[in-house]
Design a protein around this motif. Sequence first.
Motif, short mmCIF file in Angstrom:
data_model
loop_
_atom_site.label_atom_id
_atom_site.label_comp_id
_atom_site.label_asym_id
_atom_site.label_seq_id
_atom_site.Cartn_x
_atom_site.Cartn_y
_atom_site.Cartn_z
N ILE A 71 39.28 104.81 28.52
CA ILE A 71 37.88 104.93 28.96
C ILE A 71 37.08 103.75 28.41
CG2 ILE A 71 35.75 106.29 28.60
CD1 ILE A 71 37.60 108.82 28.71
N GLU A 72 37.32 103.41 27.15
CA GLU A 72 36.46 102.45 26.47
C GLU A 72 36.83 100.98 26.71
OE1 GLU A 72 34.84 105.38 22.94
OE2 GLU A 72 36.38 103.92 22.41
N ASN A 73 38.06 100.72 27.14
CA ASN A 73 38.49 99.31 27.28
C ASN A 73 38.49 98.88 28.75
OD1 ASN A 73 39.84 96.85 27.39
ND2 ASN A 73 41.06 97.34 25.59
N PRO A 74 37.52 98.10 29.17
CA PRO A 74 37.38 97.79 30.60
C PRO A 74 38.47 96.90 31.17
CG PRO A 74 35.76 96.55 29.31
CD PRO A 74 36.45 97.47 28.35
N MET A 75 39.29 96.26 30.32
CA MET A 75 40.37 95.43 30.87
C MET A 75 41.61 96.24 31.24
SD MET A 75 39.69 92.43 31.63
CE MET A 75 41.16 91.48 31.86
N LEU A 76 41.65 97.50 30.81
CA LEU A 76 42.81 98.33 31.18
C LEU A 76 42.63 98.82 32.61
CD1 LEU A 76 43.40 100.34 27.88
CD2 LEU A 76 44.98 98.72 28.94
N ASN A 77 43.48 98.35 33.50
CA ASN A 77 43.37 98.74 34.90
C ASN A 77 44.68 98.50 35.63
OD1 ASN A 77 42.21 99.63 37.27
ND2 ASN A 77 41.05 97.74 37.66
N GLY A 78 45.04 99.43 36.52
CA GLY A 78 46.18 99.25 37.41
C GLY A 78 47.53 99.33 36.74
N GLU A 79 47.60 99.95 35.56
CA GLU A 79 48.85 99.93 34.81
C GLU A 79 49.23 101.34 34.33
OE1 GLU A 79 51.72 99.09 34.28
OE2 GLU A 79 51.49 97.10 33.41
N THR A 80 50.52 101.53 34.08
CA THR A 80 51.00 102.77 33.46
C THR A 80 51.43 102.44 32.04
OG1 THR A 80 51.77 103.66 35.56
CG2 THR A 80 52.69 104.64 33.57
N ILE A 81 50.96 103.24 31.09
CA ILE A 81 51.31 103.04 29.68
C ILE A 81 52.22 104.19 29.22
CG2 ILE A 81 50.43 102.85 27.31
CD1 ILE A 81 47.74 101.97 28.47
N ARG A 82 53.39 103.84 28.73
CA ARG A 82 54.25 104.87 28.11
C ARG A 82 53.67 105.21 26.74
NH1 ARG A 82 60.41 104.65 29.93
NH2 ARG A 82 60.61 106.13 28.23
N LEU A 83 53.65 106.51 26.44
CA LEU A 83 53.14 106.97 25.14
C LEU A 83 54.24 107.89 24.60
CD1 LEU A 83 50.59 107.05 23.25
CD2 LEU A 83 49.96 109.15 24.43
N ASP A 84 55.21 107.29 23.91
CA ASP A 84 56.46 108.04 23.75
C ASP A 84 57.24 107.79 22.46
OD1 ASP A 84 57.47 105.52 24.10
OD2 ASP A 84 58.49 105.92 25.99
N GLY A 85 56.67 107.06 21.49
CA GLY A 85 57.41 106.83 20.24
C GLY A 85 58.75 106.14 20.47
N ALA A 86 58.85 105.38 21.57
CA ALA A 86 60.06 104.62 21.94
C ALA A 86 61.23 105.48 22.42
CB ALA A 86 60.53 103.69 20.80
N ILE A 87 60.97 106.74 22.80
CA ILE A 87 62.09 107.56 23.30
C ILE A 87 62.55 107.05 24.68
CG2 ILE A 87 60.79 109.35 24.57
CD1 ILE A 87 62.73 111.41 23.29
N ARG A 88 63.86 107.06 24.90
CA ARG A 88 64.43 106.84 26.22
C ARG A 88 65.33 108.03 26.45
NH1 ARG A 88 60.83 104.07 25.68
NH2 ARG A 88 60.60 101.83 25.97
N MET A 89 64.97 108.86 27.43
CA MET A 89 65.69 110.12 27.63
C MET A 89 67.13 109.86 28.09
SD MET A 89 63.28 112.25 26.82
CE MET A 89 63.90 113.84 27.32
N GLN A 90 68.05 110.65 27.58
CA GLN A 90 69.45 110.56 27.97
C GLN A 90 69.68 111.33 29.27
OE1 GLN A 90 71.62 108.50 26.27
NE2 GLN A 90 69.61 107.98 25.44
N PRO A 91 70.86 111.12 29.93
CA PRO A 91 71.06 111.82 31.22
C PRO A 91 70.89 113.34 31.13
CG PRO A 91 72.74 110.14 30.90
CD PRO A 91 71.93 110.17 29.63
N LYS A 92 71.29 113.94 29.98
CA LYS A 92 71.02 115.38 29.82
C LYS A 92 70.79 115.75 28.37
CE LYS A 92 75.93 116.33 30.55
NZ LYS A 92 76.91 117.07 31.30
#
Length: 255
Positions: free
Chosen positions: A234-255
């Motif tokens: 909301i506060e940073n006007p340069m953030l636009n058109g992007e997706t941000i991962r918020l995930d502690g660097a997790i990469r999910m495994q196949p199961k």
Amino acid sequence: MQIQTCRAIVTGGASGLGEATIRTIVQNGGKAVIFDQSEENGLRLQNELGEAVLFLKADVTIDEDIQEAVSKAAAFMGGVNTVVNCAGIGIAEKVLGRNGVHNLSLFSKVIQVNLIGTFNVIRIAAEKMTSNKVNEQGERGVIINTASVAAYDGQIGQAAYSASKGGIVGMTLPIARELARYGIRVMTIAPGLFHTPMFDTLPQEAKDSLGNMVPFPSRLGFPSEYAQLVQSIIENPMLNGETIRLDGAIRMQPK
Ligand code: NAD
């Protein structure tokens, strides 16, 4: 945009990540309207947080529900300049399961709520925002969607959920490009594993083991940490058109 000037619609705001967003906006002096199907949770939050919050029972997938709710929200807050789309559902079903092939209507339902519901709220709220006066940064509003890391590394059983969240990631840039001329930004957050009511039914051991899959910090995320990113966007006007991962660097495994 400063958070205290927020006039925010939060879908799915009666629980989990949406509820944390409502709390953050109100604690910082903004106003918010909850669009949710859960009357019990929505009214509880409205009663707890007082006059800066209104609950409206609305289904994000229904055109008339959202037309009416956006009008009521604008009347209550004196306008709408922020939308946070959190309403969503998750299911797990294999394409080729033990009891047959993936149920087609269940696949459609997940797309309907997560993807089409998000789009429905965007289109109606964006139209409302176009009548806002621009702020000192030339902005009329900001729209923040919620995808998931499953948009990128979906697990077995997440075909529908991953497709719905991938759709949200995919439409973020074209909508941001289109709404740029009105001074409306569009962003998406892709959360990893967050401790919301979704996880309440799991035993502590299972929660710990999920948390341990996160490289750092090795725990489930707090909903307030999601809300913290909403505030930054909301506060940073340069953030636009992007997706941000918020995930502690997790990469999910196949199961
Ligand atoms: P939650 O179940 O606590 O909250 C979701 C809310 O959405 C509920 O209050 C529910 O009533 C509402 N809702 C569902 N369908 C609706 C509809 N058709 N119309 C209006 N409201 C509806 O879930 P959460 O964990 O807070 O998740 C919020 C969003 O974040 C979801 O889109 C979810 O897919 C996404 N997400 C969550 C996590 C996580 O770890 N919790 C991870 C990645 C993505």
